[in-house]
Design a protein around this motif. Structure first.
Motif: not given
Lengths: 117, 133
Positions: B1-25
């Motif tokens: 690896m030749t790229a310089p070390e970077k700080q890990p990026a903060p976790p990006r926000p994602i839309s809620p999915h399992l919490q809001i999507y109604r369970p379906q067949i």
């Protein structure tokens, strides 16, 4: 690291079809042997047809199952190293386990051949 | 690896999915296919234990059956049976899709419920016949 996915897709479906048939056979065999004694079950396993079918069933289960574990790992584990480790771990557990199980079957079959009843 | 070390990026926000999507067949049966498939790997272990017990003699076999008839053994057995029939039934449903049939929503719902009903009935039947007497 995706290998040949077409081959995987086909193998999964073919092994699935074989397992449907062998699975139904196995369930019917269990039902048929509901009242069988230990010796009757042992003698049944020692028959050549049973030995072959059970071997195919065990091999098919392990093969199909590992294909399944692979797709699940590929879908849910994003880190390539961890994904590879999980897949290797699954193969590392179930291939030896399957071989061990088959050696048990083979041993039973050979014992059946050398018995004089 | 030749790229310089970077700080890990903060976790990006994602839309809620399992919490809001109604369970379906569709979604529920799909995830259950995976779950039952993974659980059936445990079933492979039980299958091998069964074969091993037969090879080890009547005492070992009787012990295997006795374990199977304990409360935990019955629970595990039923779990394996219902997973087995569900995975088989839904697997056939998948194979039908692979041949190009049954993609309309009505058929998907009907075949889905058929698989669920089949799994429960077949598991109860097999469990009842083999393990209850």
């Amino acid at each position: 690291m995706s290998k040949n996915h077409t081959h995987h897709w086909i193998s999964q479906r073919v092994s699935a079809g074989v397992l449907v048939i062998l699975g139904l056979w196995f369930v019917c065999a269990l039902l048929g042997h509901k009242t069988s004694s230990y010796h009757e079950i042992r003698a049944w396993i020692q028959q050549p047809v049973t030995f072959v079918l059970l071997s195919l069933y065990l091999g098919g289960m392990v093969y199909h199952g590992l294909l399944g574990v692979r797709v699940v790992a590929e879908d849910y584990i994003s880190c390539p190293f961890r994904r590879a480790m999980v897949i290797w771990a699954a193969y590392g557990v179930f291939v030896p386990l399957g071989i061990y199980g088959w050696i048990q079957l083979l041993t039973l079959y050979i014992q059946g051949l050398t018995q004089t009843s | 690896m030749t790229a310089p070390e970077k700080q890990p990026a903060p976790p990006r926000p994602i839309s809620p999915h399992l919490q809001i999507y109604r369970p379906q067949i569709t979604s529920v049966l799909s995830i259950f296919h995976r779950m039952t498939g993974l659980f059936l790997m445990v079933g492979i272990g039980v299958f091998i234990l069964w074969i091993e017990s037969i090879g080890a003699g009547k005492g070992a076999y009787d012990q295997f059956i006795a374990h199977g008839r304990s409360f935990l053994g019955l629970l595990l057995s039923f779990g394996i049976m219902i997973s087995f029939f569900y995975h088989m039934g839904n697997g056939i449903r998948h194979l039908v899709w692979d041949f190009g049939h049954g993609f309309d929503l009505t058929t998907i719902r009907r075949s889905g419920w058929l698989v669920v009903i089949f799994s429960v009935c077949a598991a109860l039947t097999l469990f009842g016949i083999l393990l209850l007497d």
